[in-house]
Design an enzyme around this catalytic site. Structure first.
Site, PDB file in Angstrom:
ATOM      1  CB  CYS A   1      83.892  36.099 -88.207  1.00 19.73           C
ATOM      2  SG  CYS A   1      82.843  37.449 -87.643  1.00 19.73           S
TER       3      CYS A   1
ATOM      4  NE  ARG B   1     103.720  17.701 -85.424  1.00 16.05           N
ATOM      5  CZ  ARG B   1     104.812  16.937 -85.482  1.00 16.05           C
ATOM      6  NH1 ARG B   1     105.045  16.193 -86.557  1.00 16.05           N
ATOM      7  NH2 ARG B   1     105.674  16.908 -84.480  1.00 16.05           N
ATOM      8  NE  ARG B   2     107.278  24.030 -84.690  1.00 13.10           N
ATOM      9  CZ  ARG B   2     108.559  23.952 -84.377  1.00 13.10           C
ATOM     10  NH1 ARG B   2     109.431  24.735 -84.975  1.00 13.10           N
ATOM     11  NH2 ARG B   2     108.972  23.067 -83.465  1.00 13.10           N
TER      12      ARG B   2
ATOM     13  CB  ILE C   1      69.402  31.216 -87.663  1.00 11.03           C
ATOM     14  CG1 ILE C   1      69.974  30.022 -88.426  1.00 11.03           C
ATOM     15  CG2 ILE C   1      68.297  31.897 -88.482  1.00 11.03           C
ATOM     16  CD1 ILE C   1      68.958  28.920 -88.685  1.00 11.03           C
TER      17      ILE C   1
END
Length: 279
Positions: free
Chosen positions: A153, A132-133, A220
């Site tokens: 981002c 799980r890494r 937006i």
């Protein structure tokens, strides 16, 4: 209306109805004016790729080819040199974020290279798919201090495998994004990381499973409300687009090319809308 188009319209309506305005945003328009936005926090959606739920809107054309080339630039070429993106792939819009030395700084592909992120990811999945890494993390403060440049981002991606009752192994992916331009970049980023998920799945001869998409600040820009209202009026395609990766199972991650991807049954509404980018 496709699943992605339903989500798209719901997000636009949510921002228009419930969003709040930024007050000191970083971006500016090309004329130097501050690019404020109306935004909501904590947007999350699940796409079940096995059910044909692909994250691309049909309400306007999305530049699938340039988006996948950008992905290759980051995760295969592992560089932030603009000449590679422009000359090898013919994609030139990243020049807006250049820092004056022909690069976008110690960011994105350079970060992937510096920390051998893809190598470690593939090695970890090969050694133990059930761990799980399996994480891509582009948010590295040391890199930010090294050079100027746009902070990532779409900065974190996590991968998990699961074996279903049919005996097949499925690769799931979660994309976490700190900030996202709903009308321009939302489906570009989502589609890119589904493509990355498909490349990794092909490398290991697995199936693609679910794609989870979390955006912290979904916005937006204040010069896009006319386009937002136009998108809300449009009637979406009834066909559900599919992204297909036309290479055999077991194809090495680094041998996959942009032209190996094919977007099937994509019939976006035209004409294309014009957006002034915030940079």
């Amino acid at each position: 209306m496709t699943y992605a188009d339903q989500v798209f319209k719901q997000n636009i309506q949510n921002i228009l109805d419930n969003g709040v305005f930024s007050e000191n945003a970083r971006p500016k328009y090309k004329d130097g004016q501050m690019a404020n936005s109306k935004y909501v926090t904590g947007s999350f959606v699940t796409y079940d790729l096995q059910k044909g739920e692909f994250p691309i809107t049909t309400l306007r054309p999305i530049p699938i080819k340039s988006a996948i080339k950008e992905l290759m630039w980051i995760y295969q070429d592992q560089t932030s040199e603009l000449s590679v993106l422009e000359e090898k792939y013919g994609v030139k819009y990243w020049g807006e974020w250049g820092i004056g030395d022909g690069t976008i700084g110690q960011r994105y592909g350079e970060t992937v290279k510096k920390y051998n992120i893809i190598g470690k990811l593939l090695e970890g999945l090969a050694k133990n798919p059930w761990n799980r890494r399996n994480i891509i993390n582009l948010w590295q403060y040391e890199d930010f201090e090294e050079t100027e440049g746009l902070l990532p981002c779409a900065f974190q991606t996590m991968f998990d495998v699961r074996r279903e009752k049919d005996g097949q192994i499925y690769l799931d992916a979660t994309l976490i994004q700190r900030s996202n331009d709903m009308l321009v970049a939302h489906h570009i980023n989502a589609m890119q990381y589904v493509a990355l998920q498909m490349m990794i799945a092909k490398h290991f001869s697995w199936k693609v499973g679910k794609f989870f998409y979390f955006v912290n600040n979904l916005h937006i820009y204040d010069n896009q409300f006319e386009q937002a209202n136009e998108l809300m009026k449009r009637t979406a395609s009834e066909k559900e687009p599919r992204l297909v990766l036309n290479v055999p199972d077991g194809t090495n991650f680094f041998d996959i090319k942009p032209e190996d991807f094919e977007l099937v049954d994509y019939e976006p509404v035209k004409p294309q809308l014009k957006f002034d980018l915030a940079i």
